[in-house]
Design a protein around this motif. Structure first.
Motif, PDB file in Angstrom:
ATOM      1  N   PHE A  21       0.850  -1.188   0.000  1.00  0.00           N
ATOM      2  CA  PHE A  21       0.000   0.000   0.000  1.00  0.00           C
ATOM      3  C   PHE A  21       0.888   1.241   0.000  1.00  0.00           C
ATOM      4  CE2 PHE A  21       0.946  -0.898   4.374  1.00  0.00           C
ATOM      5  CZ  PHE A  21       0.899   0.301   5.070  1.00  0.00           C
ATOM      6  N   GLU A  22       0.275   2.420   0.065  1.00  0.00           N
ATOM      7  CA  GLU A  22       1.017   3.673   0.001  1.00  0.00           C
ATOM      8  C   GLU A  22       0.763   4.530   1.238  1.00  0.00           C
ATOM      9  OE1 GLU A  22      -0.405   5.383  -3.651  1.00  0.00           O
ATOM     10  OE2 GLU A  22       1.250   4.528  -4.823  1.00  0.00           O
ATOM     11  N   ARG A  23       1.830   5.169   1.711  1.00  0.00           N
ATOM     12  CA  ARG A  23       1.735   6.232   2.721  1.00  0.00           C
ATOM     13  C   ARG A  23       1.839   7.580   2.001  1.00  0.00           C
ATOM     14  NH1 ARG A  23       0.401   3.879   7.695  1.00  0.00           N
ATOM     15  NH2 ARG A  23       1.869   2.235   8.274  1.00  0.00           N
ATOM     16  N   SER A 118      -9.329   4.353  10.836  1.00  0.00           N
ATOM     17  CA  SER A 118      -9.896   5.684  11.028  1.00  0.00           C
ATOM     18  C   SER A 118      -9.713   6.476   9.739  1.00  0.00           C
ATOM     19  CB  SER A 118      -9.175   6.375  12.191  1.00  0.00           C
ATOM     20  OG  SER A 118      -9.845   7.540  12.617  1.00  0.00           O
ATOM     21  N   ILE A 119     -10.562   7.475   9.532  1.00  0.00           N
ATOM     22  CA  ILE A 119     -10.402   8.403   8.406  1.00  0.00           C
ATOM     23  C   ILE A 119      -9.910   9.723   8.969  1.00  0.00           C
ATOM     24  CG2 ILE A 119     -11.539   9.691   6.570  1.00  0.00           C
ATOM     25  CD1 ILE A 119     -11.474   6.816   5.880  1.00  0.00           C
ATOM     26  N   PRO A 127      -8.006   6.591   4.753  1.00  0.00           N
ATOM     27  CA  PRO A 127      -7.877   5.709   5.913  1.00  0.00           C
ATOM     28  C   PRO A 127      -6.471   5.731   6.499  1.00  0.00           C
ATOM     29  CG  PRO A 127      -8.991   4.582   4.104  1.00  0.00           C
ATOM     30  CD  PRO A 127      -8.434   5.861   3.557  1.00  0.00           C
ATOM     31  N   THR A 128      -6.407   5.538   7.801  1.00  0.00           N
ATOM     32  CA  THR A 128      -5.120   5.383   8.469  1.00  0.00           C
ATOM     33  C   THR A 128      -4.765   3.902   8.539  1.00  0.00           C
ATOM     34  OG1 THR A 128      -6.214   5.343  10.632  1.00  0.00           O
ATOM     35  CG2 THR A 128      -5.371   7.467   9.849  1.00  0.00           C
TER      36      THR A 128
END
Length: 348
Positions: A21-23, A118-119, A127-128
């Protein structure tokens, strides 16, 4: 965007698997740190199962995170590359409400942003994702300095289990002259014993498992009561100034409140699934109080880490490989861990 890898539940209740995924990119007020260890909290299991509320999937759990700084934003002066840092259960809050201004970000009146599931409606509206991953980007206000003299695997659970028990003991000023009962001896309970002893209280562990007596005394408790032994249970009625209730399984709180002195306080930090019913008579008969506590603010969490550094306090942990997580969840449900699993993120 920063490409990374984690372990995620793709659907509610599904097995966890490797997930790319991406940060977000590091902004002016951000810190990126590479994750070295991440604790395994019982709430991780609750959330991937949707036990409490509908979750956001794919879900990367983990909110007991320690690592080393890899990059800092242009406005960040508190941290530099190579620093040991950590992040707990929150990664943002409004910073404007009364609770935030008082340093109680965990009670943000506009909603704090959880480290995962969480958003973040204050920033990027996405999303976190938590600490079961290789790297993370966090606003610098929510990054904590980790003392160099402590064992890193043992520090990770301090960022949830540690502060969850430290904060109420500090708030109610538990210390010398007080009789404190710690209900449950698990990830939270063993930290409550360590802090209670360090604060000077007379500490008794209450547990249904007689087998935990020796461990409780080794942790520094003054006494141990097997609560399923009626004679032992009755021997401590009207005995305690405070009960710190760390139990996440369903249990009869009213029964335990009978162990409190007049003006005693029962403090809940565990999160059972089912709601509790407390007869009013239980409260009014001896002016007893039922209370709760959630985490601690950023300043208090840093205070706790510094206190742990000065008193050589860390969590008792079992370090595991990332691939062991499903077995760890099973063992955690059986209370078969002393007292917290911590993932070595090099194994991801």
């Amino acid at each position: 965007m920063i490409e990374t890898k984690g372990y995620a539940a793709l659907l509610p209740g599904s097995l966890m698997n490797e997930w790319n995924f991406e940060r977000r990119e590091v902004g002016p007020n951000d810190v990126q740190f590479d994750i070295l260890y991440c604790g395994v909290c019982h709430s991780d299991l609750h959330q991937i199962r949707n036990d409490w509320f509908e979750g956001i999937f794919p879900m990367v759990p983990g909110h007991e995170i320690v690592g080393r700084v890899a990059k800092v934003g242009t406005n960040v002066s508190r941290f530099k590359i190579g620093d040991l840092v950590g992040t707990g259960c929150m990664v943002d809050s409004c910073k404007e409400c009364e609770s935030c201004r008082d340093g109680e970000e965990q009670y943000c009146e506009n909603g704090n942003i959880q480290t995962y599931n969480s958003i973040n409606h204050y920033t990027d509206k996405v999303p976190t994702y938590g600490g079961y991953s290789k790297t993370i980007v966090v606003k610098d206000d929510f990054v904590l300095r980790v003392p160099e003299n402590l064992s890193l695997p043992g520090v990770a659970p301090l960022l949830c289990a540690g502060i969850t028990t430290y904060s109420p003991l500090k708030y109610w000023k538990v210390g010398k002259g007080h009789k404190l009962a710690v209900l449950g001896l698990g990830g939270l309970g063993h930290m409550a014993v360590k802090f209670g002893v360090a604060f000077g209280a007379d500490v008794t562990v209450l547990s249904t498992s007689e087998s935990k007596r020796e461990d409780a005394l080794k942790l520094g408790a003054n006494n141990f009561i097997a609560t399923n032994d009626q004679q032992q249970f009755d021997s401590v009625k009207n005995s305690f100034d405070f009960i710190l209730d760390t139990v996440s399984a369903n249990h009869d709180i009213a029964e335990y409140m009978g162990l409190l002195k007049t003006n005693g306080t029962h403090i809940c930090v565990g999160l059972p699934n089912d709601p509790s019913q407390i007869p009013a008579f239980t409260l009014v008969s001896n002016r007893k109080s039922l209370a709760g506590s959630l985490l601690g603010g950023l300043n208090e969490t840093q205070e706790m880490l510094d206190f742990c550094s000065a008193h050589d306090i860390v969590s008792d942990v079992e370090v595991i490989d990332m691939s062991y997580i499903h077995e760890a969840f099973k063992r955690m449900e059986r209370n078969d861990v002393k007292y917290r699993f911590v993932i070595d993120m090099e194994t991801l």
